[in-house]
Motif scaffolding. Structure first.
Motif, mmCIF file in Angstrom:
data_model
loop_
_atom_site.group_PDB
_atom_site.id
_atom_site.type_symbol
_atom_site.label_atom_id
_atom_site.label_comp_id
_atom_site.label_asym_id
_atom_site.label_seq_id
_atom_site.Cartn_x
_atom_site.Cartn_y
_atom_site.Cartn_z
ATOM 1 N N ARG A 218 58.041 -18.050 13.674
ATOM 2 C CA ARG A 218 56.735 -17.797 13.067
ATOM 3 C C ARG A 218 56.598 -16.354 12.591
ATOM 4 N N GLN A 222 56.227 -17.463 6.081
ATOM 5 C CA GLN A 222 54.940 -18.075 5.787
ATOM 6 C C GLN A 222 55.142 -19.443 5.168
ATOM 7 N N MET A 227 60.218 -22.023 8.439
ATOM 8 C CA MET A 227 59.964 -21.899 9.870
ATOM 9 C C MET A 227 60.807 -22.904 10.649
ATOM 10 N N LYS A 276 54.868 -11.084 10.603
ATOM 11 C CA LYS A 276 53.838 -10.695 11.560
ATOM 12 C C LYS A 276 54.367 -9.730 12.603
ATOM 13 N N PRO B 88 51.548 -22.353 7.949
ATOM 14 C CA PRO B 88 52.356 -21.650 6.954
ATOM 15 C C PRO B 88 52.627 -22.478 5.696
ATOM 16 N N THR B 89 51.741 -22.357 4.724
ATOM 17 C CA THR B 89 51.962 -23.053 3.458
ATOM 18 C C THR B 89 51.120 -22.365 2.386
ATOM 19 N N GLN B 133 49.407 -17.573 0.179
ATOM 20 C CA GLN B 133 49.280 -18.161 1.511
ATOM 21 C C GLN B 133 47.854 -18.637 1.737
#
Lengths: 310, 242
Positions: A218, A222, A227, A276, B88-89, B133
């Motif tokens: 993660r 994004q 991921m 992040k 996350p997309t 995002q």
């Protein structure tokens, strides 16, 4: 070390923990976005009584029977968690905490009884607690490989469906994607990964193989697809490294080394992660502050979300 | 022609009865707002009709048929808060989800699907945000992405759960233009709405709901002071009677 690497059995074991780690990493992403990371922990603990009962009934350490036993017991655990949640005022995390400890306690109790009987103490059932990948025979390795590959195929083929199901299950149902079926398949692959993994990693630490790679991934991306891929790489990598280290010493358990390896990857991700990570956030903040000093009006044109971290 | 017919619908949430004997019919090409106080069962009504929440009794028919047989003709815009926007997309990907039914399960979307999704984003004024995002979109932009996802479905009957709640003025304008365009092309839209001030300007029909249907019909007929008072202020009186 080189000698042990050359042994064909070790090579097979390494391959199987690599594939297992990849499968666990992928399923871990599903669990992460289903907000059910703890569920995997509850299920792996719940698998122990089934393993012991399967051994007691068949009298042999046949991996297939043990997998069936573990799956039945984990599914009973999962069903009980759902039942407690829906039929009482008890929340899911409390239900999971209860099932996790009760099943694990039951498993240890049964294990003690079985170990006292003739032949039981030679069984190596203790290995199911902390994992002992090196003790796997060729047939076990093949069973594990086949099942782990099956899990990887299920996630890959229905990738678009998983994404929709995890992001917006109500909308998915509106499109005709049955959430009952998706839930059932999700639970089935989760249990499958757990039960094939406990031989190598053990019931206590199996959850770490599911949770840690997903969380680490993660920090780098994004995109859901990236991921899942990264999580598979992290999971497979830590499976490989952990197993490799555990083969250095005689009787070293595999599970703890795999967990340590994936924790190292997590720490690296936490600090250096490109999306992040702490470092990138600190650098962004610093460059913003610098801009602010040089031209106080410029920061107004920035997206406010970036400044929220201050 | 009525595209939606609801008869004697009852539903409960846990122990609380939320919908009591709800019956109404919706004409094709109408733009209906569902209005009522908090806890009146507005969102539940949408969910029960769409079989996302179980009903106790009653019948719902779409285009004179069942939901399962008309699924592709029904579009749904859930509340913005019902999903995790940290997923996350990007915006385009979310809109693409509206096409998944048409792409076919276990198949990959192709270039023409992508073009459709882009066109739909552009219609909502979000073309520049396709690669953004979703966590970095504002609330209004997120709502527009949801609308774009519904538009790309090309349904005949739309249900929208509070699309105008907490959005900026530009988004409100964009959404209302879209709703009016849908109506003009013969589509039917039902919208859960919170703002009593704008009901008369935005919607030609209104369904006043407080656990049961208080009033339903053309806005000028049904949206009277008396009916609004019965739906909102009258809740105290209902409780005493029960």
């Amino acid at each position: 070390m080189l000698n042990s690497l050359l042994s064909p059995n070790t090579q097979w074991v390494l391959l199987s923990t690599l594939i297992l780690g990849m499968a666990a990493g992928m399923i871990g992403c599903l669990a992460y976005w289903k907000k059910q990371s703890l569920m995997s922990d509850a299920l792996s603990h719940a698998a122990l009584p089934g393993v012991v009962v399967a051994f007691a009934l068949t009298g042999t350490k046949n991996l297939l029977f043990m997998i069936i036993g573990a799956a039945v017991s984990a599914l009973i655990g999962a069903w009980l968690i759902g039942w407690i949640r829906s039929s009482s005022r008890i929340k899911e995390d409390t239900a999971m905490g209860m099932i996790l400890s009760v099943f694990f306690g039951l498993g240890i109790m049964l294990l003690t009884i079985v170990n006292r009987t003739a032949g039981g103490n030679q069984s190596g059932l203790d290995n199911f607690i902390f994992g002992q990948a090196a003790s796997m025979v060729r047939k076990d390795v093949f069973t594990m490989l086949a099942l782990a590959l099956l899990v990887i195929v299920i996630v890959t083929v229905a990738f678009k469906e998983w994404k929709l199901f995890l992001f917006d299950p109500d909308f998915a149902r509106g499109l005709g994607l049955s959430s009952r079926w998706m839930n059932a398949i999700y639970m089935a692959v989760l249990v499958l990964v757990i039960v094939i993994g406990i031989q190598a990693v053990g019931v206590i630490l199996m959850a770490a193989m599911l949770i840690i790679p997903a969380v680490s991934a993660r920090y780098w991306t994004q995109s859901f697809r990236t991921m899942v891929i990264l999580s598979a790489i992290f999971g497979g990598g830590s499976g490989l490294i952990g197993t490799l280290i555990s083969t250095l010493g005689k009787g070293w358990p595999t599970g703890p080394f795999i967990v340590i390896a994936s924790s190292v990857l997590f720490t690296v991700s936490l600090v250096f992660g490109s999306e992040k990570g702490l470092l990138i956030q600190a650098l962004q903040l610093r460059s913003e502050k610098k801009k602010q000093v040089e031209d106080p009006s410029s920061s107004w044109t920035k997206v406010p979300a970036i400044r929220e971290g201050e | 022609m009525s595209v939606l017919k609801v008869q004697g619908l009852h539903a409960s949430y846990r122990k609380n009865k939320v919908l009591h004997d709800v019956s109404f019919e919706v004409e094709q090409g109408s733009l209906t707002s569902i209005v009522g106080p908090n806890g009146a069962g507005k969102s539940t009504l949408l969910k029960v009709m769409l079989e996302l929440h179980p009903k106790l009794s009653g019948d719902v028919s779409f285009f004179g048929s069942t939901l399962s047989q008309t699924k592709t003709r029904v579009g749904y815009v859930p509340q913005r808060g019902s999903v995790d926007w940290d997923f996350p997309t990007n915006a385009l990907d979310v809109v693409m989800m509206g096409l998944y039914g048409r792409v076919g399960w276990l198949k990959w979307p192709n270039k023409s699907h992508k073009e459709k999704a882009m066109a739909s984003l552009a219609q909502m004024g979000m073309a520049d945000f396709a690669d953004r995002q979703i966590s970095q979109l504002s609330g209004g932009q997120q709502q527009r992405v949801f609308l774009a996802r519904a538009l790309v479905q090309d349904a005949d009957l739309y249900f929208m759960d509070e699309p105008l709640a907490g959005v900026d003025a530009a988004t409100e304008r964009a959404i209302m233009t879209t709703l009016k365009n849908l109506k003009m092309s013969g589509k039917t839209v039902m919208v859960v709405h919170h703002d009593l001030q704008t009901v008369e300007d935005y919607f030609d029909h209104v369904l006043l709901l407080n656990r049961t249907v208080v009033a339903h019909g053309k806005t000028e007929d049904a949206f009277t002071k008396d009916n609004v008072y019965r739906a909102y202020g009258g809740s105290l009186r209902f409780m005493k009677e029960a």
